[in-house]
Design a protein around this motif. Structure first.
Motif, mmCIF file in Angstrom:
data_model
loop_
_atom_site.group_PDB
_atom_site.id
_atom_site.type_symbol
_atom_site.label_atom_id
_atom_site.label_comp_id
_atom_site.label_asym_id
_atom_site.label_seq_id
_atom_site.Cartn_x
_atom_site.Cartn_y
_atom_site.Cartn_z
ATOM 1 N N PRO A 51 0.709 -1.318 -0.065
ATOM 2 C CA PRO A 51 -0.107 -0.046 -0.181
ATOM 3 C C PRO A 51 0.843 1.239 0.152
ATOM 4 N N GLY A 52 1.973 1.246 0.445
ATOM 5 C CA GLY A 52 2.919 2.430 0.368
ATOM 6 C C GLY A 52 3.423 2.731 -0.867
ATOM 7 N N SER A 53 3.308 1.721 -1.903
ATOM 8 C CA SER A 53 3.859 2.251 -3.306
ATOM 9 C C SER A 53 2.804 2.399 -4.307
ATOM 10 N N LEU A 54 3.400 2.987 -5.480
ATOM 11 C CA LEU A 54 2.423 3.376 -6.489
ATOM 12 C C LEU A 54 2.809 2.477 -7.837
ATOM 13 N N ARG A 55 2.034 1.837 -8.711
ATOM 14 C CA ARG A 55 2.078 1.343 -9.874
ATOM 15 C C ARG A 55 1.354 1.655 -10.988
ATOM 16 N N PRO A 56 1.840 1.978 -12.083
ATOM 17 C CA PRO A 56 1.024 2.336 -13.469
ATOM 18 C C PRO A 56 -0.290 1.491 -13.226
ATOM 19 N N LEU A 57 -1.277 2.474 -13.758
ATOM 20 C CA LEU A 57 -2.749 1.904 -13.815
ATOM 21 C C LEU A 57 -2.892 0.738 -14.841
ATOM 22 N N GLY A 58 -2.514 1.122 -16.066
ATOM 23 C CA GLY A 58 -2.615 -0.058 -16.944
ATOM 24 C C GLY A 58 -4.057 0.028 -17.514
ATOM 25 N N LYS A 59 -4.455 -1.052 -18.037
ATOM 26 C CA LYS A 59 -5.756 -1.166 -18.597
ATOM 27 C C LYS A 59 -6.859 -1.507 -17.823
ATOM 28 N N VAL A 113 1.055 12.376 -1.010
ATOM 29 C CA VAL A 113 0.221 11.503 -1.810
ATOM 30 C C VAL A 113 -0.597 10.452 -0.809
ATOM 31 N N GLU A 114 0.480 9.857 0.107
ATOM 32 C CA GLU A 114 -0.142 8.933 0.830
ATOM 33 C C GLU A 114 -1.310 9.450 2.037
ATOM 34 N N ASP A 115 -1.123 10.940 2.273
ATOM 35 C CA ASP A 115 -2.154 11.425 3.043
ATOM 36 C C ASP A 115 -3.475 11.661 2.417
ATOM 37 N N ALA A 116 -3.303 11.985 0.791
ATOM 38 C CA ALA A 116 -4.452 12.117 0.108
ATOM 39 C C ALA A 116 -5.238 10.797 -0.096
ATOM 40 N N ALA A 166 -1.696 17.298 -3.932
ATOM 41 C CA ALA A 166 -0.755 16.564 -2.878
ATOM 42 C C ALA A 166 0.399 17.045 -3.376
ATOM 43 N N ALA A 167 1.494 17.063 -2.263
ATOM 44 C CA ALA A 167 3.070 17.205 -2.618
ATOM 45 C C ALA A 167 3.234 18.840 -3.304
ATOM 46 N N MET A 168 2.301 19.575 -2.834
ATOM 47 C CA MET A 168 2.535 20.887 -3.685
ATOM 48 C C MET A 168 3.868 21.521 -3.158
ATOM 49 N N THR A 169 4.635 22.333 -3.802
ATOM 50 C CA THR A 169 5.899 22.976 -3.468
ATOM 51 C C THR A 169 5.486 24.194 -2.884
ATOM 52 N N ARG A 170 6.238 24.732 -2.099
ATOM 53 C CA ARG A 170 5.855 26.057 -1.352
ATOM 54 C C ARG A 170 5.590 27.100 -2.295
ATOM 55 N N GLU A 171 6.494 27.415 -3.337
ATOM 56 C CA GLU A 171 6.299 28.559 -4.364
ATOM 57 C C GLU A 171 4.826 28.361 -4.974
ATOM 58 N N VAL A 184 -14.321 3.532 -0.179
ATOM 59 C CA VAL A 184 -13.422 4.142 -1.283
ATOM 60 C C VAL A 184 -14.162 4.923 -2.195
ATOM 61 N N SER A 185 -13.653 6.213 -2.033
ATOM 62 C CA SER A 185 -14.449 7.229 -2.901
ATOM 63 C C SER A 185 -13.860 7.264 -4.199
ATOM 64 N N ARG A 186 -14.431 7.821 -4.984
ATOM 65 C CA ARG A 186 -14.018 8.036 -6.335
ATOM 66 C C ARG A 186 -13.245 9.391 -6.471
ATOM 67 N N THR A 187 -11.979 9.160 -6.245
ATOM 68 C CA THR A 187 -10.973 10.524 -6.157
ATOM 69 C C THR A 187 -9.851 10.397 -7.026
ATOM 70 N N ILE A 188 -9.479 11.524 -7.569
ATOM 71 C CA ILE A 188 -8.090 11.637 -8.365
ATOM 72 C C ILE A 188 -7.264 12.381 -7.648
ATOM 73 N N VAL A 189 -6.065 12.075 -7.387
ATOM 74 C CA VAL A 189 -5.159 12.662 -6.486
ATOM 75 C C VAL A 189 -4.094 13.281 -7.722
ATOM 76 N N ILE A 190 -3.997 14.656 -7.765
ATOM 77 C CA ILE A 190 -2.896 15.039 -8.656
ATOM 78 C C ILE A 190 -1.609 15.248 -7.848
ATOM 79 N N ASP A 191 -0.556 14.603 -8.104
ATOM 80 C CA ASP A 191 0.624 14.667 -7.630
ATOM 81 C C ASP A 191 1.437 15.852 -8.083
ATOM 82 N N CYS A 192 1.451 17.114 -7.320
ATOM 83 C CA CYS A 192 1.861 18.250 -7.798
ATOM 84 C C CYS A 192 3.513 18.367 -7.577
ATOM 85 N N ALA A 193 4.172 17.404 -7.005
ATOM 86 C CA ALA A 193 5.695 17.312 -6.820
ATOM 87 C C ALA A 193 6.357 17.630 -8.126
#
Length: 792
Positions: free
Chosen positions: A563-571, A751-754, A723-728, A684-693
């Motif tokens: 659960p702590g890692s991400l992998r490509p979504l695929g099909k 991203v984990e918090d999101a 998630a993971a938005m830079t300070r600027e 499990v909500s229908r959610t999109i997490v935008i990784d801003c890092a």
């Protein structure tokens, strides 16, 4: 009430300039004015901060304030004070040997590279004298050999051709250098006009480098990437090779420019057409004696090259002095093949009378004196302004990069800006002593290093040798065949031709670098050295813009095994309740449409889709999203098929705008209420997490796009969080009013918090814009806890 107990009062002035007429008005103005004044003060502060020059410029114009600062300033900007103070006696013998060796290389290269500049060969020796002395005084590198360089000499010759073409003057041949008066207004011969053009351009480029070095503007070299430099120098090698064909075959080439302002455009193919035409009529045009001399010289030079590179490194010598034991060492100095060829060429030419009997072109009259004084002319400085700027950049880029490599190898430090200043002073001083543009030469630098040179004293010794040669032995070079000098140039280009292998290297690594290499090479060959550099830099900027406008992206989901890692979504997107969208590039006005389109494609939402049975566009969008997340819509059509309509884009755009307006009107009722929170039955909500890092920077349009994305997807039952938005970027979102519309629930540190928030089954909805300017609590936490660099 006593005076000291009286509360302080503020006299407020109305916009018309009069004082308030009532106590209520005065009280209201006292309450509002500080807020306005703080806003105005902050605006002026940001404006003043933006007008402050960057730190390198500030440090450049800041004068030393005390004695230690002045001493540090002198030791930094006048390196001879430093290296003479720390000079060791054990360096003297290696420096003398290296200085003599470099001087021996300077002579043939100076004579040969002057031909590339379309000038008399003696001016190559002049360029190897005064600029080298100045660099020994002002240069920070201990191993750089300054003087004539093939690339810069070719650019000087191109500038001279350009001035001749713009003035409508016929370009003179080698025999007309000192006799043909081609400028009747000033009564200048062809050779004299070339000298004036060359020294004026050297002064202009030197002045540019001096100014850029004083203001620490070495960053201009960042636009010359490695593939660009490789392709450009390879193209220049082809031009240099072509320019010496006339001396190799002893033929006369007269190519009239197609465009007077740019005489080198398509000069390469036209010149080779003329060469083949004359070679096919051998007896009438080609000088057989010059061709034989060239052939013999090229063969001998390659033989010496093989000996120096393959055999001498294996030779070991033994030396025993009376005060020490025997020592075995490798042969330290390569055979000076170029000076050997010059000596052989002079001996055969003078002994056999090749010029008189066989009409073989020779160097001609060489004055036995030091360089005469020359002065730049203002009109010629203006005429060669663009050429001087190109030469300045090329001189600095090649010189600074070579100096950095040598400094790292021999464990000492250099100042890049001091190199800029030293190159500028070298060319400024040389312009007053009949020198054209000088630069660092790679081949001579390697000779200096291999000969054991330790300090800048090598340059002073080599300059002294060249001065003696000019005063006492100038007449010796008068019988040197020009074919020998052309052969030296051809063999010296061997290393540059090996750069053709870089194409395959870049092709295996990056396709864009391959395109950049090919564009720089083809543009240089067809358009000339100056325009080729301009086109190469422009193509590099276009590549950067394209990569900014079309960055890569990836859609990920949480791994079921870890659960702590991400992998490509695929099909298998239909089984993913939470997806992570990574947009790997800046978010700005250039790529906003790409960002939105790829985000919708990431969840299988297409802007040009419409219900084939006439259902609303937004309903169709909701059904497709429901099918994506493994849920069916209200009517159970989760797996519904859709077809295109001709008016897809316009209909969907209008309906999306209507939905957005309805959402705003509906939320206006709860203006003063806290952000709406909806608890869903499904954990499990229908959610999109935008990784801003990966988003390096963002502009106002990018911030508005993020808000619009949240609104659009929320209207269709999908929650989008950041998630993971830079300070600027987080500060920019606050200034753009993002927190007033969405609150602080949309910002997460990681991203984990999101993802954890989405799994809790809590749904958030954006709120209408209010007049409150209270900063976001989550945003404040982000700024407090996150360092400058975004978390990996």
């Amino acid at each position: 009430m006593a005076d000291n107990d009286t509360a302080p009062t503020v006299t407020c002035v109305s916009p018309s300039g009069t004082a308030p007429t009532s106590a209520n008005e005065s009280h209201e103005e006292r309450r509002v004015t500080p807020v306005r004044s703080r806003a105005v003060s902050a605006a002026f502060k940001r404006l003043a901060t933006s007008m402050v020059p960057p730190e390198p410029v500030l440090s450049a114009i800041k004068p030393p304030m005390n004695r230690q600062a002045w001493l540090r300033f002198l030791l930094t900007h006048i390196p001879i004070l430093h290296w003479t103070w720390t000079y060791k006696l054990k360096y003297l013998v290696p420096d003398i040997i290296s200085g003599l060796t470099v001087a021996v290389v300077h002579i043939p290269q100076g004579l040969a590279y002057a031909l590339l500049a379309t000038m008399d060969p003696v001016y190559g020796l002049y360029t190897s004298l005064v600029p080298v002395i100045v660099y020994s005084v002002m240069g920070s590198s201990r191993h750089i050999s300054l003087g004539t360089v093939s690339l810069v000499s070719l650019m000087v010759g191109s500038a001279i051709n350009q001035v001749f073409s713009e003035r409508g003057l016929d370009f003179c041949t080698d025999e007309d250098m000192g006799s043909a008066f081609i400028d009747n207004e000033s009564n200048l011969t062809c050779g004299e006009l070339k000298v004036q053009v060359a020294v004026s351009m050297a002064f202009t480029s030197g002045l540019m480098m001096l100014v850029m070095g004083c203001f620490q503007m070495g960053f201009v070299s960042i636009f010359l990437s490695e593939p660009l430099v490789s392709g450009y120098t390879t193209g220049v090698a082809i031009l240099v090779f072509t320019s010496q064909v006339s001396h190799i075959f002893g033929i006369k080439l007269t190519i009239h420019p197609l465009i007077s302002r740019f005489p080198d455009i398509l000069n390469f193919p036209r010149m080779w057409v003329e060469v083949f035409r004359q070679v096919f009529n051998w007896p009438h045009y080609v000088n057989t004696g010059a061709f034989v001399i060239s052939l013999i010289s090229i063969v001998l030079l390659f033989v010496f090259k093989v000996i120096n590179e393959k055999l001498l490194p294996k030779v070991k010598c033994s030396c025993k002095l009376w005060w020490s034991t025997a020592r075995t060492f490798k042969w330290p100095i390569p055979i000076p093949s170029q000076i050997f060829m010059v000596i052989i060429g002079i001996a055969f030419s003078a002994g056999l009378g090749l010029h008189e009997k066989y009409h073989i072109p020779v160097v001609g009259k060489v004055p036995s004196s030091l360089p005469p004084l020359t002065f730049p002319k203002g009109d010629l400085m203006i005429a060669t302004l663009s050429n001087a700027f190109a030469i300045s950049i090329v001189t600095y880029v090649f010189g600074a990069s070579l100096a950095q490599v040598l400094a790292k190898k021999h464990d000492y430090t250099i100042s890049s800006n001091q190199e800029f200043i030293s190159y500028g002073l070298c060319n400024i001083a040389g312009a007053f002593f009949s020198s054209f543009n000088s630069a660092s030469c790679f081949s001579r630098t390697l000779v200096q290093v291999s000969a054991g040179g330790k300090t800048q004293l090598v340059g002073l010794i080599s300059s002294a040798v060249i001065a003696v040669v000019l005063v006492l032995m100038g007449f010796v070079f008068e019988q040197l065949p020009r074919a020998v000098l052309a052969s030296i140039i051809w063999v010296a280009l061997y290393g540059m031709f090996l750069q053709f292998k870089d194409v395959w290297k870049y092709f295996k690594i990056s396709f864009s670098d391959t395109i950049l290499w090919l564009v720089a090479f083809v543009a240089t060959v067809l358009l000339g050295a100056d325009l080729g550099l301009l086109v190469g830099v422009a193509s590099a900027v276009v590549v950067i813009v394209c990569k900014t406008a079309l960055p890569n992206y990836e859609v990920l989901k949480q791994s079921e095994d870890d659960p702590g890692s991400l992998r490509p979504l695929g099909k298998d997107a239909g089984s993913a309740g939470i997806i992570v969208y990574q947009f790997r590039g800046p978010l700005c006005f250039v790529n906003i449409s790409v960002f939105q389109k790829r985000l919708k494609l990431a969840v299988h939402v297409e802007n040009n889709s419409e219900d084939s049975e006439g259902d609303g566009c937004l309903k169709t969008l909701a059904m497709k999203i429901g099918g994506l997340f493994g849920k069916r819509g209200a009517d159970g059509l989760g797996g519904y098929k859709y077809s295109r309509s001709r008016d897809d884009d316009e209909v969907q755009e209008l309906r999306l705008e209507e939905a957005s307006e309805q959402a705003e009107r509906g939320s206006a009722v709860a203006e003063n209420e806290p952000p709406a929170v909806e608890s869903t039955a499904n954990p499990v909500s229908r959610t999109i997490v935008i990784d801003c890092a990966p988003i390096g920077f963002m502009d106002t349009v990018g911030a508005q796009a993020l808000l619009q994305v949240i609104l659009d997807f929320d209207a269709n039952g999908i929650q989008v969080v950041l998630a993971a938005m830079t300070r600027e970027n987080n500060d920019l979102l606050q200034r753009a009013g993002f927190h007033m519309r969405c609150g602080d629930q949309w910002l997460f540190l990681t991203v984990e918090d999101a993802i954890s928030h989405a799994k809790n089954g809590v749904r958030l909805h954006p709120q209408p814009i209010t007049t409150s300017s209270k900063p976001s609590e989550n945003a404040a936490k982000v700024n407090q806890r996150r360092p400058r660099d975004h978390p990996k």
